[in-house]
Design an enzyme around this catalytic site. Structure first.
Site, PDB file in Angstrom:
ATOM      1  N   ARG A 177      -3.421  56.362  -5.936  1.00  0.00           N
ATOM      2  CA  ARG A 177      -3.144  56.471  -6.575  1.00  0.00           C
ATOM      3  C   ARG A 177      -3.514  57.128  -7.378  1.00  0.00           C
ATOM      4  NH1 ARG A 177      -4.178  50.872  -9.868  1.00  0.00           N
ATOM      5  NH2 ARG A 177      -6.711  50.704  -9.892  1.00  0.00           N
ATOM      6  N   LEU A 226      -1.976  50.319 -14.534  1.00  0.00           N
ATOM      7  CA  LEU A 226      -2.903  51.432 -14.554  1.00  0.00           C
ATOM      8  C   LEU A 226      -4.170  51.078 -14.480  1.00  0.00           C
ATOM      9  CD1 LEU A 226      -0.840  51.935 -17.901  1.00  0.00           C
ATOM     10  CD2 LEU A 226      -0.925  53.427 -15.533  1.00  0.00           C
ATOM     11  N   ASN A 253       2.543  47.497 -23.820  1.00  0.00           N
ATOM     12  CA  ASN A 253       2.905  46.800 -22.490  1.00  0.00           C
ATOM     13  C   ASN A 253       3.694  45.289 -22.614  1.00  0.00           C
ATOM     14  OD1 ASN A 253       3.928  46.127 -20.068  1.00  0.00           O
ATOM     15  ND2 ASN A 253       2.251  44.989 -19.384  1.00  0.00           N
ATOM     16  N   HIS A 311       4.765  41.956 -21.755  1.00  0.00           N
ATOM     17  CA  HIS A 311       5.497  40.358 -20.294  1.00  0.00           C
ATOM     18  C   HIS A 311       6.192  39.433 -21.091  1.00  0.00           C
ATOM     19  CE1 HIS A 311       4.083  39.243 -16.580  1.00  0.00           C
ATOM     20  NE2 HIS A 311       3.629  38.071 -17.748  1.00  0.00           N
ATOM     21  N   ASP A 344      -4.963  47.081 -21.178  1.00  0.00           N
ATOM     22  CA  ASP A 344      -7.030  46.692 -20.790  1.00  0.00           C
ATOM     23  C   ASP A 344      -6.568  46.392 -19.217  1.00  0.00           C
ATOM     24  OD1 ASP A 344      -6.890  44.549 -19.931  1.00  0.00           O
ATOM     25  OD2 ASP A 344      -8.227  43.922 -21.697  1.00  0.00           O
ATOM     26  N   GLY A 362      -7.555  45.400 -17.259  1.00  0.00           N
ATOM     27  CA  GLY A 362      -7.013  43.684 -17.012  1.00  0.00           C
ATOM     28  C   GLY A 362      -5.584  43.888 -16.202  1.00  0.00           C
ATOM     29  N   ASP A 367      -2.086  42.279 -17.262  1.00  0.00           N
ATOM     30  CA  ASP A 367      -2.170  41.330 -19.090  1.00  0.00           C
ATOM     31  C   ASP A 367      -3.045  40.940 -18.990  1.00  0.00           C
ATOM     32  OD1 ASP A 367       0.898  42.424 -18.054  1.00  0.00           O
ATOM     33  OD2 ASP A 367       0.669  40.472 -16.193  1.00  0.00           O
ATOM     34  N   GLU A 410      12.599  40.156 -26.210  1.00  0.00           N
ATOM     35  CA  GLU A 410      11.513  41.352 -25.891  1.00  0.00           C
ATOM     36  C   GLU A 410      11.694  42.509 -26.749  1.00  0.00           C
ATOM     37  OE1 GLU A 410      11.275  42.169 -21.677  1.00  0.00           O
ATOM     38  OE2 GLU A 410      11.090  40.306 -21.109  1.00  0.00           O
TER      39      GLU A 410
END
Ligand code: GRF
Length: 200
Positions: free
Chosen positions: A64, A92, A106, A108, A140, A142, A144, A173
Site C-alpha cells: 500500500r 488512506l 469523504n 459516507h 483523518d 481513523g 470515517d 449525498e
C-alpha cells in the site's frame, strides 16, 4: 482551488460534483480523477467530460505504501489543493494524509459516528435505527472518524431494503457533498478540536 477526486466505483457523486463545477457553482477546478480500479465506471464518465484520469491499481504495487507514494507524486505534480474521496474504497494511511498536507474530504452513507466502514446502509437497517443519512467529513487517520462538515438525514421506512435505503441516502449525498465542497473552497469553515463551524 485545484481539486482531484478519487473513485473506485460507479461515480454518481463524481457526476454531481462535476456538474456543479461545470455550471459555475463551485470555486474549484477538477484537474483529475484517480482510481485504484481500472474498470471503474466513474473513470469512463470523467473521460467523457474531458477530465484526465489516472489509475493506481493495487495489483501493480508490492504494498500500500508504494501505491500511496505514486498517488502523492500525482497530487504534487498537479499541485492539487483539495482532495475529494467519492466512493474511494481504500483507506488512506496517516502517513499519506500527513504528507499530502491538504484538506481531504469523504462522503459516507450514514450519520457518523454510527455505522462507519463497509455496508453502512445494511448496518443501519440491521440495527433498526429510524433515521439514517450521510456525512461529509474531513479525512483523518481513523476510519470515517474525521471532523464532520455536514450531515443529511433521511427516514428509515418499515419496508426499506438495503437498496431502497441506499437510494434515499444517495439523493441526500448528492445534495450535501457539493455544499460541503463549497464551504471548504470558499474558506467558510473554522475547525476547533473535532468540531467544524461555519463562519458567519
Ligand atoms: C456512496 O454511497 C458514498 O457515500 C460511499 O460510496 C458510495 C459511492 O457511490 N463512500 P458513487 O460511486 O458516488 O455513486
Amino acid at each position: 482551488m485545484k481539486t482531484a477526486v478519487l473513485v473506485s466505483g460507479r461515480g454518481s457523486n463524481l457526476q454531481t460534483l462535476v456538474k456543479e463545477w461545470k455550471s459555475g457553482h463551485m470555486p474549484i477546478e477538477i484537474i483529475g480523477v484517480g482510481s485504484d480500479q481500472p474498470d471503474a465506471l466513474a473513470l469512463e464518465y470523467a473521460q467523457s467530460e474531458g477530465i484526465p484520469v489516472v489509475v493506481f491499481p493495487m495489483a501493480g504495487y508490492p504494498d500500500r505504501a508504494s501505491q500511496e507514494e505514486d498517488l502523492l507524486s500525482w497530487l504534487k505534480e498537479c499541485r492539487v489543493e483539495l482532495l475529494l474521496l467519492a466512493g474511494y474504497m481504500k483507506i488512506l494511511s496517516g502517513n499519506f494524509i500527513e504528507k499530502a498536507n491538504i484538506p481531504i474530504l469523504n462522503i459516507h452513507p450514514s450519520l457518523l459516528p454510527a455505522f462507519p466502514g463497509m455496508h453502512a446502509q445494511r448496518q443501519a437497517l440491521e440495527y433498526g435505527v429510524k433515521y439514517s443519512g450521510c456525512t461529509v467529513h474531513f479525512v483523518d487517520k481513523g476510519l470515517d472518524s474525521g471532523p464532520i462538515i455536514l450531515q443529511g438525514a433521511v427516514p428509515v421506512l418499515d419496508d426499506d431494503t438495503e437498496d431502497s435505503l441506499s437510494q434515499r441516502i444517495l439523493k441526500e449525498e448528492h445534495r450535501i457533498y457539493p455544499l460541503a465542497v463549497n464551504l471548504v473552497a470558499s474558506n467558510k469553515l473554522a475547525i476547533k478540536g473535532h468540531r467544524v463551524f461555519i463562519k458567519q
